[in-house]
Structures are given as structure tokens and as C-alpha cells.
Design a protein around this motif. Structure first.
Motif, PDB file in Angstrom:
ATOM      1  N   PRO A  79      11.690  22.221  21.740  1.00 25.90           N
ATOM      2  CA  PRO A  79      12.805  21.789  20.902  1.00 25.90           C
ATOM      3  C   PRO A  79      12.478  20.476  20.194  1.00 25.90           C
ATOM      4  O   PRO A  79      11.626  19.700  20.638  1.00 25.90           O
ATOM      5  CB  PRO A  79      13.953  21.610  21.901  1.00 25.90           C
ATOM      6  N   SER A  80      13.164  20.232  19.079  1.00 23.57           N
ATOM      7  CA  SER A  80      12.879  19.018  18.304  1.00 23.57           C
ATOM      8  C   SER A  80      13.372  17.763  19.019  1.00 23.57           C
ATOM      9  O   SER A  80      12.832  16.687  18.822  1.00 23.57           O
ATOM     10  CB  SER A  80      13.533  19.117  16.929  1.00 23.57           C
ATOM     11  N   MET A  81      14.400  17.914  19.847  1.00 25.41           N
ATOM     12  CA  MET A  81      14.978  16.783  20.567  1.00 25.41           C
ATOM     13  C   MET A  81      14.844  17.048  22.072  1.00 25.41           C
ATOM     14  O   MET A  81      15.075  18.166  22.514  1.00 25.41           O
ATOM     15  CB  MET A  81      16.462  16.635  20.185  1.00 25.41           C
ATOM     16  N   PRO A  82      14.475  16.035  22.862  1.00 25.31           N
ATOM     17  CA  PRO A  82      14.391  16.245  24.310  1.00 25.31           C
ATOM     18  C   PRO A  82      15.731  16.707  24.889  1.00 25.31           C
ATOM     19  O   PRO A  82      16.797  16.379  24.355  1.00 25.31           O
ATOM     20  CB  PRO A  82      14.012  14.867  24.846  1.00 25.31           C
ATOM     21  N   SER A 123      17.365   7.061  22.909  1.00 30.69           N
ATOM     22  CA  SER A 123      16.706   7.239  21.614  1.00 30.69           C
ATOM     23  C   SER A 123      15.708   6.111  21.353  1.00 30.69           C
ATOM     24  O   SER A 123      14.643   6.360  20.778  1.00 30.69           O
ATOM     25  CB  SER A 123      17.729   7.331  20.488  1.00 30.69           C
ATOM     26  N   ARG A 124      16.026   4.891  21.789  1.00 31.27           N
ATOM     27  CA  ARG A 124      15.052   3.794  21.654  1.00 31.27           C
ATOM     28  C   ARG A 124      13.787   4.106  22.444  1.00 31.27           C
ATOM     29  O   ARG A 124      12.668   3.898  21.960  1.00 31.27           O
ATOM     30  CB  ARG A 124      15.658   2.476  22.160  1.00 31.27           C
ATOM     31  N   TYR A 125      13.957   4.618  23.662  1.00 28.48           N
ATOM     32  CA  TYR A 125      12.804   4.957  24.492  1.00 28.48           C
ATOM     33  C   TYR A 125      11.972   6.054  23.838  1.00 28.48           C
ATOM     34  O   TYR A 125      10.742   5.945  23.743  1.00 28.48           O
ATOM     35  CB  TYR A 125      13.271   5.400  25.884  1.00 28.48           C
ATOM     36  N   TYR A 126      12.628   7.128  23.375  1.00 26.85           N
ATOM     37  CA  TYR A 126      11.888   8.246  22.788  1.00 26.85           C
ATOM     38  C   TYR A 126      11.243   7.861  21.469  1.00 26.85           C
ATOM     39  O   TYR A 126      10.184   8.387  21.115  1.00 26.85           O
ATOM     40  CB  TYR A 126      12.794   9.465  22.616  1.00 26.85           C
ATOM     41  N   GLU A 129       8.089   5.975  22.473  1.00 28.71           N
ATOM     42  CA  GLU A 129       7.064   6.867  23.008  1.00 28.71           C
ATOM     43  C   GLU A 129       6.557   7.869  21.976  1.00 28.71           C
ATOM     44  O   GLU A 129       5.603   8.588  22.240  1.00 28.71           O
ATOM     45  CB  GLU A 129       7.610   7.625  24.225  1.00 28.71           C
ATOM     46  N   GLY A 130       7.219   7.954  20.816  1.00 26.66           N
ATOM     47  CA  GLY A 130       6.793   8.864  19.770  1.00 26.66           C
ATOM     48  C   GLY A 130       7.244  10.298  19.972  1.00 26.66           C
ATOM     49  O   GLY A 130       6.699  11.206  19.358  1.00 26.66           O
ATOM     50  N   VAL A 131       8.261  10.520  20.815  1.00 33.09           N
ATOM     51  CA  VAL A 131       8.749  11.875  21.079  1.00 33.09           C
ATOM     52  C   VAL A 131       9.668  12.336  19.951  1.00 33.09           C
ATOM     53  O   VAL A 131       9.605  13.490  19.530  1.00 33.09           O
ATOM     54  CB  VAL A 131       9.478  11.930  22.442  1.00 33.09           C
ATOM     55  N   ILE A 132      10.504  11.440  19.448  1.00 30.71           N
ATOM     56  CA  ILE A 132      11.380  11.778  18.328  1.00 30.71           C
ATOM     57  C   ILE A 132      10.993  10.922  17.133  1.00 30.71           C
ATOM     58  O   ILE A 132      10.265   9.933  17.261  1.00 30.71           O
ATOM     59  CB  ILE A 132      12.881  11.587  18.674  1.00 30.71           C
TER      60      ILE A 132
END
Length: 146
Positions: A79-82, A123-126, A129-132
Motif C-alpha cells: 500500500p502507498s501508506m503504512p 507522518s514525521r517519522y515516516y 525514514e522515506g516510507v511516505i
């Protein structure tokens, strides 16, 4: 002496990192199960639950060497979002609908603020980390305490 149980979840992961001897599935079969369930529309946590309950696969990582989400990324089905962030956004949307109907519900107004704070923190964390995507922006529904 009584057993210390306060604050424990009562479940522990197995010590061994090897797949259990009673699990007879090959890594290719487990990956096929994961891809099939993802194409049916299941999210990662429900895939893990289905594999545990219906196929008797306790943990995927010892068998195939990677997690369910890594397997989905390799198959371009991720998925595009965790999942945890998506669940929080979905909960905030449902609570926003409730808040539109019930303007004076102060308890849920506070809950909305807490959920939105968790969304911003995750969202700051992701983003870090480059996830989003770095441009991801969640618009707060309830910003004031009044």
C-alpha cells in the motif's frame, strides 16, 4: 511468590529463529499465499492472522526470510501508506463525521486532537525514514480547544 503479570501481554515470541518443525510449507508456497491474500484486498495484519489461523503458519519471517510487507513490496502490492498511519487517518475521518453532527461533544473533540497528534508524529517519522512522500500533509479537522 506470585507471578509478575502486571503490564505483560502474556505472549512471547519463540526464541528460535528457525521455522518450526511441524510447519510443512515451503517458502515459495508461503509467498504465494501472501500474494494471493493481498490481491484479495487483505491488509498486512489480516494476512498474518489468516496465515496463522487457517494455514497454521505461526511466523512468516523465519520461513521465507523476510516480512509480509517486504514480500508485498517485492511483488509491487504494497500500500502507498503504512497500515498504522492509514488506520489512524480512517479513525480521524470517522470521528470528523461524528464531530460535524455533534458539535458539543467535548470528549471526542479531545480524542480527535490526540488522534491527529499521533498522525502528525507518525507522518514525521515516516517522512524521515522515506516510507511516505515528503509532501504528505494531513489537514487537521479540529485545531482549537474551544
Amino acid at each position: 511468590m506470585p507471578k509478575q503479570e502486571k503490564g505483560k501481554s502474556h505472549s512471547t515470541r519463540p526464541v528460535s529463529r528457525r521455522p518450526p518443525s511441524w510447519c510443512k510449507y515451503q517458502p515459495e508456497e508461503v509467498e504465494a499465499f501472501i500474494i494471493k491474500l493481498a490481491k484479495e484486498g487483505h491488509n498486512t495484519s489480516s494476512i498474518g492472522t489468516i496465515l496463522r489461523d487457517q494455514y497454521a503458519i505461526p511466523l512468516v519471517k523465519p520461513i521465507i526470510g523476510k516480512s509480509i510487507s517486504d514480500t508485498l513490496k517485492a511483488a509491487n502490492l504494497a500500500p502507498s501508506m503504512p497500515e498504522d498511519l492509514a488506520n489512524l487517518v480512517k479513525k480521524a475521518q470517522g470521528l470528523a463525521v461524528h464531530m460535524d453532527k455533534n458539535k458539543k461533544d467535548l470528549h471526542n473533540k479531545r480524542n480527535m486532537q490526540i488522534i491527529e497528534a499521533r498522525i502528525h508524529k507518525l507522518s514525521r517519522y515516516y517522512k524521515r525514514e522515506g516510507v511516505i512522500d515528503k509532501k504528505f500533509k494531513y489537514e487537521a479537522k479540529i485545531a482549537s480547544v474551544t
